[in-house]
Design a protein around this motif. Sequence first.
Motif, PDB file in Angstrom:
ATOM      1  N   UNK A  94     -14.451  34.805  95.745  1.00  0.00           N
ATOM      2  CA  UNK A  94     -15.349  35.448  94.813  1.00  0.00           C
ATOM      3  C   UNK A  94     -15.788  34.402  93.796  1.00  0.00           C
ATOM      4  N   UNK A  95     -16.681  34.781  92.909  1.00  0.00           N
ATOM      5  CA  UNK A  95     -17.107  33.833  91.883  1.00  0.00           C
ATOM      6  C   UNK A  95     -18.601  33.808  91.689  1.00  0.00           C
ATOM      7  N   UNK A  96     -19.099  32.623  91.358  1.00  0.00           N
ATOM      8  CA  UNK A  96     -20.506  32.466  90.974  1.00  0.00           C
ATOM      9  C   UNK A  96     -21.087  31.222  91.625  1.00  0.00           C
ATOM     10  N   UNK A 138     -15.182  30.758  83.756  1.00  0.00           N
ATOM     11  CA  UNK A 138     -13.963  31.027  83.000  1.00  0.00           C
ATOM     12  C   UNK A 138     -14.203  32.040  81.887  1.00  0.00           C
ATOM     13  N   UNK A 139     -15.416  32.108  81.371  1.00  0.00           N
ATOM     14  CA  UNK A 139     -15.721  33.127  80.349  1.00  0.00           C
ATOM     15  C   UNK A 139     -15.485  34.520  80.913  1.00  0.00           C
ATOM     16  N   UNK A 140     -15.984  34.762  82.124  1.00  0.00           N
ATOM     17  CA  UNK A 140     -15.840  36.088  82.731  1.00  0.00           C
ATOM     18  C   UNK A 140     -14.371  36.370  83.059  1.00  0.00           C
ATOM     19  N   UNK A 141     -13.658  35.378  83.567  1.00  0.00           N
ATOM     20  CA  UNK A 141     -12.231  35.577  83.832  1.00  0.00           C
ATOM     21  C   UNK A 141     -11.500  35.981  82.562  1.00  0.00           C
ATOM     22  N   UNK A 142     -11.763  35.278  81.481  1.00  0.00           N
ATOM     23  CA  UNK A 142     -11.065  35.560  80.221  1.00  0.00           C
ATOM     24  C   UNK A 142     -11.459  36.923  79.655  1.00  0.00           C
ATOM     25  N   UNK A 143     -12.736  37.280  79.782  1.00  0.00           N
ATOM     26  CA  UNK A 143     -13.175  38.587  79.291  1.00  0.00           C
ATOM     27  C   UNK A 143     -12.472  39.710  80.039  1.00  0.00           C
ATOM     28  N   UNK A 144     -12.401  39.602  81.347  1.00  0.00           N
ATOM     29  CA  UNK A 144     -11.760  40.654  82.133  1.00  0.00           C
ATOM     30  C   UNK A 144     -10.245  40.650  81.947  1.00  0.00           C
ATOM     31  N   UNK A 145      -9.671  39.481  81.774  1.00  0.00           N
ATOM     32  CA  UNK A 145      -8.224  39.394  81.582  1.00  0.00           C
ATOM     33  C   UNK A 145      -7.796  40.044  80.272  1.00  0.00           C
ATOM     34  N   UNK A 166     -10.155  23.583  81.320  1.00  0.00           N
ATOM     35  CA  UNK A 166     -10.152  24.983  80.892  1.00  0.00           C
ATOM     36  C   UNK A 166      -9.390  25.848  81.894  1.00  0.00           C
ATOM     37  N   UNK A 167      -9.613  25.605  83.182  1.00  0.00           N
ATOM     38  CA  UNK A 167      -8.912  26.376  84.211  1.00  0.00           C
ATOM     39  C   UNK A 167      -7.413  26.108  84.181  1.00  0.00           C
ATOM     40  N   UNK A 168      -7.041  24.845  84.042  1.00  0.00           N
ATOM     41  CA  UNK A 168      -5.622  24.498  83.987  1.00  0.00           C
ATOM     42  C   UNK A 168      -4.962  25.103  82.755  1.00  0.00           C
ATOM     43  N   UNK A 169      -5.648  25.057  81.622  1.00  0.00           N
ATOM     44  CA  UNK A 169      -5.110  25.647  80.397  1.00  0.00           C
ATOM     45  C   UNK A 169      -4.881  27.148  80.560  1.00  0.00           C
ATOM     46  N   UNK A 170      -5.719  27.787  81.356  1.00  0.00           N
ATOM     47  CA  UNK A 170      -5.595  29.218  81.580  1.00  0.00           C
ATOM     48  C   UNK A 170      -4.470  29.543  82.577  1.00  0.00           C
ATOM     49  N   UNK A 171      -4.009  28.525  83.298  1.00  0.00           N
ATOM     50  CA  UNK A 171      -2.940  28.730  84.269  1.00  0.00           C
ATOM     51  C   UNK A 171      -3.373  28.673  85.710  1.00  0.00           C
ATOM     52  N   UNK A 172      -4.644  28.365  85.951  1.00  0.00           N
ATOM     53  CA  UNK A 172      -5.154  28.288  87.311  1.00  0.00           C
ATOM     54  C   UNK A 172      -4.707  26.997  87.999  1.00  0.00           C
TER      55      UNK A 172
END
Length: 259
Positions: A94-96, A138-145, A166-172
């Motif tokens: 999924x994604x953009x 990552x904006x959309x991931x963070x909004x939904x999370x 940004x992805x690594x900081x989020x844990x991806x």
Amino acid sequence: MLIDSHCHLDFPDFAEELDAVVDRARQAGIGRMVTICTYLTRFDRILAVAERYDDVLCTVGVHPHQAAEEFAVTTVEALVERSRHPKVIGLGETGLDYFYDKSPRDQQQEAFRRHIRASLETGLPLIVHTRDADSDTMRIVKEEAAGQPVKGLLHCFSSGRQLAEEALDFGFTLSLSGIVTFKKSEELRDIVKDVPLDRILVETDAPYLAPIPYRGKRNEPSYVAHTAACVAGVKGVTPKELARVTTENFFRLFDKAAA
């Protein structure tokens, strides 16, 4: 062993010799292959491949290219229901994709959000495709999370340093394809140098993106060994160590596969 964390074994490219392709992967030390869903309406076909081989797992999801075509059927409920099968270990891809824009961006974004909601409900990781859509991804991931933990990876990572960080900081996790072996990929290899070893996976994205020395040919899971060898060189570890670590990373992220 190595794991090809992302391939498309249901594609017509493999129809005439799928058994041979899987056998070559086994001979090359590939212990697991994950065949990735791109159309929800073709999920049964993906699942049939996974059920045919003990060492093949699968996902359920809709590629952003198909977001418009599959928009009506891409519901959280449909994703969750199909994810209950023991062979289904993740959601996506999924994604953009703003490079090709094969589906309207608003539909890509909404379909992506539905996958994230399904991930939150099931605990299964997201397999994220992102191209020319770094800021929105990552904006959309963070909004939904909304502060909740979301497991996932950026597949076939070839974006810039900012998205990587940004992805690594989020844990991806970042999954690396044959692109990392290409001569023009010096910037990507520089980024990979700084990615922690415990946040790396390797993949083929077969039948696409064959690594050097097979570039321009049809890719297949056995070739992930060449990508892994390149990544090992970039990280300054042996191929054996890279295989061990990426296998551990895979089972930690896709914990349903280890059950």
